[in-house]
Motif scaffolding. Sequence first.
Motif, PDB file in Angstrom:
ATOM      1  N   PRO A 146       0.822  -1.216   0.000  1.00 42.26           N
ATOM      2  CA  PRO A 146       0.000   0.000   0.000  1.00 42.26           C
ATOM      3  C   PRO A 146       0.853   1.263   0.000  1.00 42.26           C
ATOM      4  O   PRO A 146       0.689   2.163   0.833  1.00 42.26           O
ATOM      5  N   ARG A 154      -7.433   3.638  -1.390  1.00 46.04           N
ATOM      6  CA  ARG A 154      -8.405   2.968  -0.523  1.00 46.04           C
ATOM      7  C   ARG A 154      -7.744   2.136   0.569  1.00 46.04           C
ATOM      8  O   ARG A 154      -8.384   1.786   1.557  1.00 46.04           O
ATOM      9  N   TYR A 155      -6.478   1.817   0.400  1.00 49.00           N
ATOM     10  CA  TYR A 155      -5.821   0.884   1.316  1.00 49.00           C
ATOM     11  C   TYR A 155      -4.865   1.587   2.275  1.00 49.00           C
ATOM     12  O   TYR A 155      -3.940   0.969   2.788  1.00 49.00           O
ATOM     13  N   LEU A 157      -3.800   0.124   5.699  1.00 47.88           N
ATOM     14  CA  LEU A 157      -2.692  -0.822   5.872  1.00 47.88           C
ATOM     15  C   LEU A 157      -1.352  -0.100   5.959  1.00 47.88           C
ATOM     16  O   LEU A 157      -0.324  -0.636   5.543  1.00 47.88           O
ATOM     17  N   TYR A 169     -13.311  -2.431   1.352  1.00 49.30           N
ATOM     18  CA  TYR A 169     -12.536  -1.322   0.797  1.00 49.30           C
ATOM     19  C   TYR A 169     -13.222  -0.644  -0.383  1.00 49.30           C
ATOM     20  O   TYR A 169     -12.607   0.168  -1.066  1.00 49.30           O
ATOM     21  N   TRP A 222     -11.623  -2.763   8.397  1.00 52.02           N
ATOM     22  CA  TRP A 222     -11.766  -3.895   7.473  1.00 52.02           C
ATOM     23  C   TRP A 222     -10.878  -5.067   7.864  1.00 52.02           C
ATOM     24  O   TRP A 222     -11.318  -6.226   7.837  1.00 52.02           O
ATOM     25  N   LEU A 271      -9.250  -7.540  -0.894  1.00 55.96           N
ATOM     26  CA  LEU A 271      -8.566  -7.181   0.355  1.00 55.96           C
ATOM     27  C   LEU A 271      -7.115  -6.784   0.132  1.00 55.96           C
ATOM     28  O   LEU A 271      -6.445  -6.364   1.086  1.00 55.96           O
ATOM     29  N   PRO A 301      -3.965  -4.613  -1.651  1.00 51.68           N
ATOM     30  CA  PRO A 301      -3.693  -3.313  -2.285  1.00 51.68           C
ATOM     31  C   PRO A 301      -2.922  -3.474  -3.581  1.00 51.68           C
ATOM     32  O   PRO A 301      -2.258  -4.486  -3.824  1.00 51.68           O
TER      33      PRO A 301
END
Length: 878
Positions: free
Chosen positions: A62, A81-82, A85, A340, A350, A509, A511
Amino acid sequence: MRFLNLQVVVPLLAAMLATQALCWLLVRGLGLRLERRVVLGGWIAPLVVLAPWLAGHSLLVPCNLLQEGAPGAPYLAADRRYDLLNDVVYQILPWELEVRHALAHGRLPLWSDDLGGGSSPWSNPQAGALSPLQMAVRPLPLQYHLLGALILKLLVGFQGTWLLARLAGRSRASSLLAAAGFALGGGLFSWALFPVTATAAWVPWLAAGTVHLFRHPSRRAVATVAAITAAILLSGHPETAAFGGLFAGACGFGLRRRATGFGRGLAAAALAATLGFGLAAPLLLPFLASVPESQRAHDTLDRARPDGKMSPLHPLSWFQTGYGGFLLAPASPHAFGRPYREPFRGPFNWAESEAGYTGLVAFAGAWLALLAARDRRAWPFLGFAGVGLLVVARFLPLAHLLYAVPPLRIPAYARLLPVVTVALCVAGAFGTDLLLRRGRDLDRRGAAIWGALALAALSSLAVAADGWTIALWVLLAAAAAVARWRPRWGAVALAAVLLLDLVPWSRSLLPSGHPALFYPRTALLDRLAQEAGDPAAGRATGADYLVYPGLLAVYGMADFRPHNPLAPADYLRVLHVAFGFSPSMEQYFSPVANVDHPLLDFLGVRAVVGSPAVPPSRTLTRIDEGRFMPFTLMRNPDALPRWFFPRGVAAIGRGDLERWIAAMTEARRVAVFRDEAGPWRAVPEGPAAPDPRVVSAVPGRVVLAVRRGGEALLASSVPFSAGWSARAGGRALPTLHVDGAFLGVRLPAGVSRVELRFLPPGFVAGCGGFGLSLAAFLFLLLSGRKPRGGERDKMKYIYGRRKRSEPAGRAGAVPGSRAGGARDAQRPAAGLDGAGRHPLHHRRAARRGRLRAARGDGEDLRHPLRRPGGHPRLPRPR
């Protein structure tokens, strides 16, 4: 990334081959075997799921968040969006890079000058210094490290779950479905890039080994399970390893062999656990020594008592506020929304919440096992899954019980979910076996089977009734109907539903990072590194939230800010008083304020990154000349060296530390604790002596030349640890705390050369335990015998087919089976015995005895003898 990039493909294939060889050795050590289809599935599943990252141009990192995290990074249209992480970028990869640097220079990563003001990667399990899977992928470039590690996790988890399901007596088809459910579910994909999953991947292996020990304890099996225990302890997440040990114990107890005896199996499992702990002791004991003084322990021990009052009419009130949603995770792929891609509506985030989902096939199978299977072997898995979900959801009676025992407050119980998914997958295999078998008894249970499926579907759709979930349940019902008609076609249909469910869900899930944003080099960072200098001598930092901790270590700079749950609580207490920097479990990120505090000089911070939003400094000099807008770069002209002689020393009580730090006006005036120093005083008031000269410095070992006649205090900005020792002229020198959290050394008169070395506390004792455990391990491994005769044939019934070259009719084989020689069993009887009984009577009696023993074992010896109709094939006299 090109698909045939040899820099990636060759090390990756070598790592997969090495991991497969390790799995093969472990299986052989247990006297079992892996079928070709299982090995093939363990290789194909990760390559298919991760094909976009293997063949595309995106990184499984990410790193897009570094558009803002790295000052001067290029602006690109990248997916953000990630950003949740972010620990991968600020913790996991910097730790991995420090370990690689140490190993590349031929030393163990016992100490790092770069991370957290100075810390020990060796004592930090998540750095994975000796993690088997991380070691295997270290030849890969750093940007592909996480991709390679995830492939190995899926390979290990897939094959281990299959082995565990087969030991539980499940058919090959159901075992493959269970293996695919765990490998592609949230247990490995929710925390795919973290050490949690490197540990969780070994949990099925530990459970399978423990079951085997409870049934057939032997020296070689004990040694093999000890090796699995060491692997899971070294993999980087002790909490998950502890939960996996509890699961393995539950499986061993629930599937034990009565003929072996509970005490004998328990003793074998305990011996294997002890040896495994000893093999991992050099890494494990330093970690355990660092826990009591860590930020994580202080935060969790001070946690408030679980709140809430149970109301019988309101089920959510039975759980601690905010945690009850974890119970919904196994029921639907969209229990909390599309991962996500939609607004999150679950507990915490998440990654935490999605770890409990493992596919609708496993969820439906668990309902079937609960309501229709009538098999006691399913209860260890169903029971562990149920209790585990209640613990994670903080069921109030359990939460109060855990709170009453202070050490039990420390674990993060959400990390139990990956282990729960293993239990759910194997429990689901009991249910899918019902769908894939036919017989009169199963025909009578048809109503129970369809009723259980209906309840599973209704409970799932009550959680999330979107179109995709409804379509999956329709397909699952159709696959179940096909399975009742043609079991082989039904197995294929169930596999198709499982893949259709989990493959897109698991990919969502992960990235996709832009390669240009993977720790980009920028002009500002280059200038910052030039100002900071050697990490062993100077440091750099960022004001407010800029260049957050861990990032600078990747660029070869030291930072005083820790970003590690094992950071010493005393060190963070000092930083909080001086700069307001106080990260915790509640406030995960914390800013740095008041960069004019004298402690910045004490810490040797030579350069600071700022911005127009940061209040202007009175003591720092701006040197950027406006070239790095909107960022600014400031120099600290008063920064002290890492090792120095103070101008004055004050003795204070431990309770006066915060007041001393808050009132600090000069960095060279330091404080020591009165109970440590006693009547000793270092120097009188006056000018300080020339600072020590660094003769040599590598992380964890520093040699200083000093010029001082009388007794003195050698002060430093290195965080204090009992692992540091000082010697001069062949004798040990006492160490003590300086300014409450830093290392100081009392120098006697006449010393001209001082050597300081760091060994993590517990490292020497751990090496001693490792030596003893290794000797016992080798003795058990080399003195263990191979399976013989009937025992080997029985293993082949459950775990694999007989080779064509093997003779039929071996002693101990079940009549009517392939290994037993069906043709021999069907020959005409030669006559009656002395008691007037036909030989067929003795064969049937022996078979009944073996089936009774198998039921006591928890093994399914009947399944290989069944025809498609479900009736046992018994020999008939001609």
